[in-house]
Scaffold this motif. Structure first.
Motif, PDB file in Angstrom:
ATOM      1  N   ASP A   1     -13.167  40.747  42.798  1.00  0.00           N
ATOM      2  CA  ASP A   1     -13.978  39.568  42.482  1.00  0.00           C
ATOM      3  C   ASP A   1     -13.722  38.417  43.447  1.00  0.00           C
ATOM      4  N   GLN A   2     -12.476  38.285  43.903  1.00  0.00           N
ATOM      5  CA  GLN A   2     -12.188  37.232  44.890  1.00  0.00           C
ATOM      6  C   GLN A   2     -12.928  37.500  46.192  1.00  0.00           C
TER       7      GLN A   2
ATOM      8  N   ALA B   1     -19.928  37.709  54.060  1.00  0.00           N
ATOM      9  CA  ALA B   1     -21.140  36.946  53.772  1.00  0.00           C
ATOM     10  C   ALA B   1     -22.098  36.981  54.957  1.00  0.00           C
TER      11      ALA B   1
ATOM     12  N   THR C   1     -31.069  36.713  47.063  1.00  0.00           N
ATOM     13  CA  THR C   1     -29.676  37.156  47.144  1.00  0.00           C
ATOM     14  C   THR C   1     -29.611  38.379  48.039  1.00  0.00           C
TER      15      THR C   1
ATOM     16  N   ASN D   1     -16.594  36.803  45.631  1.00  0.00           N
ATOM     17  CA  ASN D   1     -16.824  35.358  45.576  1.00  0.00           C
ATOM     18  C   ASN D   1     -16.944  34.770  46.982  1.00  0.00           C
ATOM     19  N   CYS D   2     -16.147  35.287  47.917  1.00  0.00           N
ATOM     20  CA  CYS D   2     -16.245  34.824  49.312  1.00  0.00           C
ATOM     21  C   CYS D   2     -17.600  35.181  49.908  1.00  0.00           C
TER      22      CYS D   2
ATOM     23  N   SER E   1     -22.129  41.915  43.040  1.00  0.00           N
ATOM     24  CA  SER E   1     -21.032  42.164  42.123  1.00  0.00           C
ATOM     25  C   SER E   1     -21.495  43.103  41.014  1.00  0.00           C
TER      26      SER E   1
ATOM     27  N   TYR F   1     -20.621  35.752  48.166  1.00  0.00           N
ATOM     28  CA  TYR F   1     -21.810  35.198  47.523  1.00  0.00           C
ATOM     29  C   TYR F   1     -21.720  33.722  47.146  1.00  0.00           C
ATOM     30  N   THR F   2     -20.510  33.217  46.972  1.00  0.00           N
ATOM     31  CA  THR F   2     -20.367  31.823  46.525  1.00  0.00           C
ATOM     32  C   THR F   2     -19.837  30.928  47.641  1.00  0.00           C
ATOM     33  N   ASP F   3     -18.676  31.280  48.162  1.00  0.00           N
ATOM     34  CA  ASP F   3     -18.052  30.431  49.178  1.00  0.00           C
ATOM     35  C   ASP F   3     -18.651  30.612  50.568  1.00  0.00           C
ATOM     36  N   LYS F   4     -19.274  31.750  50.804  1.00  0.00           N
ATOM     37  CA  LYS F   4     -19.803  32.082  52.142  1.00  0.00           C
ATOM     38  C   LYS F   4     -18.724  31.879  53.198  1.00  0.00           C
TER      39      LYS F   4
ATOM     40  N   LYS G   1     -23.483  41.668  38.313  1.00  0.00           N
ATOM     41  CA  LYS G   1     -24.868  41.246  38.555  1.00  0.00           C
ATOM     42  C   LYS G   1     -25.841  42.425  38.665  1.00  0.00           C
TER      43      LYS G   1
END
Length: 489
Positions: free
Chosen positions: A332-333, A377, A301, A336-337, A196, A339-342, A199
């Protein structure tokens, strides 16, 4: 002293290392498990006349690529014709689209039309980006990154504040622009760095200069022309290429490589440069000689994997440009898929390359060559039905933008490539496509080391070590590691 050197893999870092190491007089052998050079940048031709570049398609930082050829007494024009794209690309938003012009003055005009005063702000942004580019692509990226001491120099000390190492890219862009489209335009280049914009260090605004100011180019015949040209340069220095050669194991004796097992046969080398996947290379070693544990890799990461489709379309699509970014949905959504939600994104962003707009040789007459790329991801399920769902989704959005109809029914060729393919073809950790993300805590000396800490004559190159992901950094990586091997006693 002349050494016999094995290079594992013939991607851009391996090709570069082969050329520089052979130039120093070493006996260089490049071992590639596929039947042709290029790694992720391979190319294939279909029976019905389409020519597809499998990987990189953005020819940015042309000066860095040119520098490689200049180091050997050549220029890129000795090997291929490079054309500047105008527009550089289209960017599609929810309610409209913008075309990024080749001319910087026209880019300023575009910025001013989007936001009053943004033309002057763009000048300031690009002036700072140019400085970062000049310092970053000379003083920073050419370091082997063994320790912080390499960065203790008057030039770097003087530059520290101007490089904005501790500011994140999103915050940095917001200092210059308020218009959301302009912010998206400025943030887009760092997506190539695998994280992102929130980051990524602001230093990487150098990417904006290397892209927008220096221009977006295309080598006629496809990006693979760069692979073929670099191979020719390496061979001119004396490098020998061996295809369909799989490295089975690296044997160690007293902290020194004693032999390499290639297709079941043992061969001795004085040094090994692994431009193959770093993690995979380490699995070829006895456990006690690996630089990093499995825990280490799990904590890293990684830049995204991606779903790619290579498509032949049985009609022309007039409204489609060479490069098009579909940014109608929230960045960002989607991030997020990744890096966060995978998980697979519900409302994805994606990219389309249509090289047949510029190069008639890559598709039959009155047809289009499409390369679709959707970042996802690493490590997620990529079954055929999921791939097909997203293909139809992307085609429907292309239809909406261009006015084309029933593109799926007009497919003349279709091939997908995704997470499991990156694993199978390149031994890519988690099926990653671009290497490690260039986050602040994965930059410079904080990246996996270019030398093995326990094996004297084993070195690493490519997107999982310094300087990082991307074609120009990979070329630089090969140059750095060749110098390291040359200094080996």
């Amino acid at each position: 002293m002349k050494k016999k050197i094995a290079i594992i893999g013939s991607g851009f870092s391996g090709l570069s290392a082969a050329a520089y190491a052979a130039k120093e007089g070493h006996e260089v052998h490049v071992f590639e498990q596929h039947d042709k050079p290029g790694g992720r940048a391979r190319q294939f031709t279909t029976n019905n006349g389409y020519v597809f570049d499998m990987g990189p398609s953005w020819y940015w930082m042309p000066d860095i690529i040119e520098n490689f050829f200049n180091d050997f007494g050549f220029t890129t024009s000795d090997f291929y014709k490079l054309v500047s794209l105008n527009p550089q690309f289209d960017m599609i938003f929810a309610n409209d689209a913008i075309s990024i012009p080749e001319s910087y003055q026209e880019l300023k005009n575009l910025a001013e039309n989007l936001e009053s005063g943004a033309g002057k702000q763009l000048d300031k942004f690009m002036q700072a980006a140019k400085y970062k580019y000049q310092v970053g692509m000379t003083d920073f990226v050419n370091k082997p990154c063994h320790s912080f001491l390499e960065f203790v120099s008057p030039t770097i000390a003087k530059s520290a504040l101007k490089l904005d190492l501790l500011t994140n890219f999103r915050t940095y862009v917001a200092k210059y622009f308020t218009n959301e489209k302009l912010r998206s335009l400025m943030e887009f280049p760092v997506i190539f760095l695998g994280a992102s914009p929130a980051k990524i260090p602001a230093m990487y605004s150098l990417m904006n200069y290397g892209g927008y100011a220096l221009g977006t180019h295309y080598p006629m015949g496809g990006f693979y022309q760069l692979v073929l040209a670099m191979k020719e340069v390496a061979e001119a220095q004396g490098s020998v290429f061996h295809f369909n050669k799989k490295i089975d194991k690296i044997n160690i004796d007293q902290n020194y490589i004693s032999s390499v097992i290639i297709n079941g046969k043992s061969e001795h080398f004085d040094a090994v440069i692994a431009s193959s996947d770093y993690h995979h290379t380490e699995t070829l070693l006895p456990q006690q000689y690996r630089n990093y544990s499995e825990h280490y890799w799990r904590k890293k990461t990684f830049a995204p994997s991606c779903l790619i489709y290579y498509l032949g379309i049985k009609e022309k699509i007039p409204a489609l440009k060479h490069h098009t970014l579909f940014f109608e949905n929230d960045l960002d959504q989607h991030i997020n898929c990744i890096y966060t939600d995978k998980s697979w994104p519900k409302d994805p962003l994606f990219y389309v390359c249509c090289p047949s707009k510029t190069d008639a040789s890559v598709a039959p007459e009155n047809c289009e060559n499409l390369f679709l790329l959707l970042p996802i991801a690493t490590g997620i399920n990529d079954d055929e039905s999921t791939r097909e769902f997203y293909l139809k989704h992307m085609l429907s959005r292309i239809e909406k933008h261009t006015g084309a109809q029933n593109l799926y029914a007009k497919l003349d060729y279709k091939k997908s490539y995704c997470v499991s393919d990156f694993k199978n073809d390149y031994n890519a950790y988690g099926g990653n496509a671009y290497g490690l993300a260039n986050t602040l805590n994965q930059t410079a000396i904080l990246k996996p080391k270019i030398r093995n800490k326990k094996v004297t004559n084993l070195f690493y190159a490519g997107q999982l070590t310094v300087p990082g992901p991307g074609v120009p950094p990979a070329i630089i990586s090969g140059k750095i590691v060749a110098k390291e091997v040359n200094n080996l006693k």
